[in-house]
Write a protein that holds these residues in place. Structure first.
Motif, PDB file in Angstrom:
ATOM      1  N   TYR A  70     -41.447 -57.160  -0.466  1.00  0.00           N
ATOM      2  CA  TYR A  70     -41.964 -57.446   0.775  1.00  0.00           C
ATOM      3  C   TYR A  70     -40.812 -58.974   1.175  1.00  0.00           C
ATOM      4  O   TYR A  70     -40.417 -59.056   2.264  1.00  0.00           O
TER       5      TYR A  70
ATOM      6  N   LYS B 117     -37.282 -58.009   1.440  1.00  0.00           N
ATOM      7  CA  LYS B 117     -37.071 -57.532   2.452  1.00  0.00           C
ATOM      8  C   LYS B 117     -36.718 -58.295   3.636  1.00  0.00           C
ATOM      9  O   LYS B 117     -36.032 -58.305   4.654  1.00  0.00           O
ATOM     10  N   ALA B 118     -37.656 -59.196   3.757  1.00  0.00           N
ATOM     11  CA  ALA B 118     -37.638 -60.408   4.844  1.00  0.00           C
ATOM     12  C   ALA B 118     -36.462 -61.416   4.865  1.00  0.00           C
ATOM     13  O   ALA B 118     -35.822 -61.607   5.552  1.00  0.00           O
TER      14      ALA B 118
ATOM     15  N   GLY C 257     -33.055 -59.742   6.046  1.00  0.00           N
ATOM     16  CA  GLY C 257     -33.116 -59.110   7.400  1.00  0.00           C
ATOM     17  C   GLY C 257     -31.716 -59.287   8.084  1.00  0.00           C
ATOM     18  O   GLY C 257     -31.112 -58.621   8.941  1.00  0.00           O
TER      19      GLY C 257
ATOM     20  N   PRO D 272     -27.866 -56.037   6.823  1.00  0.00           N
ATOM     21  CA  PRO D 272     -28.428 -54.860   6.833  1.00  0.00           C
ATOM     22  C   PRO D 272     -28.055 -53.870   5.732  1.00  0.00           C
ATOM     23  O   PRO D 272     -28.573 -53.006   5.351  1.00  0.00           O
TER      24      PRO D 272
ATOM     25  N   LEU E 224     -30.194 -54.595   2.783  1.00  0.00           N
ATOM     26  CA  LEU E 224     -31.680 -54.119   3.184  1.00  0.00           C
ATOM     27  C   LEU E 224     -31.702 -52.672   3.126  1.00  0.00           C
ATOM     28  O   LEU E 224     -32.788 -52.338   2.573  1.00  0.00           O
ATOM     29  N   HIS E 225     -30.901 -52.053   3.620  1.00  0.00           N
ATOM     30  CA  HIS E 225     -30.853 -50.444   3.795  1.00  0.00           C
ATOM     31  C   HIS E 225     -30.798 -49.971   2.300  1.00  0.00           C
ATOM     32  O   HIS E 225     -31.224 -48.855   1.959  1.00  0.00           O
TER      33      HIS E 225
END
Length: 350
Positions: free
Chosen positions: A311, A314-315, A318, A321, A324-325
């Motif tokens: 988590y 992920k933050a 940000g 992208p 992240l993806h």
């Protein structure tokens, strides 16, 4: 390197604890203690226990080193002790894996020596500092091998699946994590590093999903999860460093548990080859529970520890992208990998 270089390096404190290495220190003490207990309880003998202890101490010294010279020294002690641990299994497979491991890591050590020389030539200091342009390729090669970065990743599943079970438990918590620490110290703010981490995550999880041996699955999974760490620390923000280093301690906790459970299965069933297993939930319910906890943690299922660090990652990612993806997709592959491992080992009819 002349004597004056070494003397100047020794003018500063030899070791230090700071906000960067303190989390690694905690993780290494945790996995080292668990690995020592597992090694002793497995009846590995005094020689293997001694080698494991020396390897752990060298790993701790690596992350506590206050300059590149000491880091390099203990890096090489790690190599010698880990090689001896791998071949101590006394089989042809372990000897072959040990030889390939040695070739990879001697190359890594040679690259690191050249990197340190280039860095000293450019900066006039052996203290950790942003890398000189001339040093980056050598640091990248040396650290990349230690990390199990693509395309140098093959030593990870090779060595961890062919050495003795207690050795795989100990090695899984240290070697690649020292590589993550070296990224922080020697390759900060190098733009391509987080994308190399994302590549590790993707290739590692794809290869893990294709394996039929439990320890090879866990080996390739290490490559994938270290990719998460490198992606986090590689973006060189405070959030990324916090998330990446937290994932280190979370990973060594659940991966040590998973290797211990895999070892228990091999001891009991005589094999870690998935097609030969099945239905072990009835005869090994506690081992199944441990494997389930480790699997849920590595999948990032709340409230397990892997969820927290993923988590945070992920933050932290940000503003990136693509990273992240990519890691979100890797998470799906991780779930499929460990669902497969649990199903074939414990749940399907044997």
């Amino acid at each position: 390197m002349d004597l004056n270089i070494g003397l100047r390096a020794l003018e500063s404190p030899l070791f230090r604890v700071d906000s960067v290495n303190s989390i690694f220190l905690l993780a290494f003490i945790l996995v080292g203690s668990l690995g020592f207990l597992y090694t002793v309880s497995a009846g590995s003998g005094s020689r293997k226990t001694l080698l494991s202890s020396l390897f752990v101490l060298a790993s701790l010294a690596c992350i506590l080193s206050a300059n590149m010279l000491l880091l390099l020294l203990f890096w090489e002690i790690m190599l010698v002790t880990s090689y001896l641990m791998i071949v101590s299994a006394g089989t042809g497979a372990s000897s072959g894996a040990g030889y390939r491991y040695l070739v990879f890591h001697v190359l890594a050590g040679a690259a690191m020596i050249l990197g340190v020389l280039m860095q000293y030539s450019a900066t006039g200091t052996l203290s950790f500092s942003p890398p000189a342009v001339a040093a980056i390729p050598f640091f990248a090669l040396g650290i990349g091998i230690k990390l199990g970065a693509i395309p140098f990743h093959t030593w990870v599943p090779d060595a961890y699946s062919r050495c003795s079970i207690p050795t795989s438990v100990v090695l899984s918590g240290f070697t690649t994590k020292v590589g993550v620490y070296a990224v922080i110290r020697l390759l900060p703010e190098v733009a391509w590093v987080p994308y190399a981490g994302a590549t590790m995550a993707v290739v590692g999880v794809v290869m893990a999903l294709l394996q039929r041996c439990s320890r090879r699955i866990l080996g390739y999974s290490i490559v994938s999860q270290v990719g998460y760490m490198v992606a986090g620390v590689g973006i060189a923000t405070s959030a990324g460093l916090d998330a990446g280093t937290l994932h280190v301690i979370n990973h060594v906790a659940y991966k040590t548990l998973l290797f211990m459970a895999a070892g228990a299965v091999i001891y009991s069933a005589g094999s870690g080859h998935l097609p030969r297993l099945g239905g072990l939930v009835r005869s090994m319910p506690l081992t199944f529970l441990c494997s389930l906890v480790g699997a849920l943690a590595i999948m990032g299922v709340p409230p397990f520890n892997g969820f927290v660090s993923k988590y945070w990652l992920k933050a932290a990612l940000g503003a990136h992208p693509v990273l992240l993806h990519t890691l979100a997709g890797v998470g799906i592959g991780t779930g499929a990998t460990f669902a497969k491992l649990l199903w074939y080992t414990y749940l399907r009819s044997g």
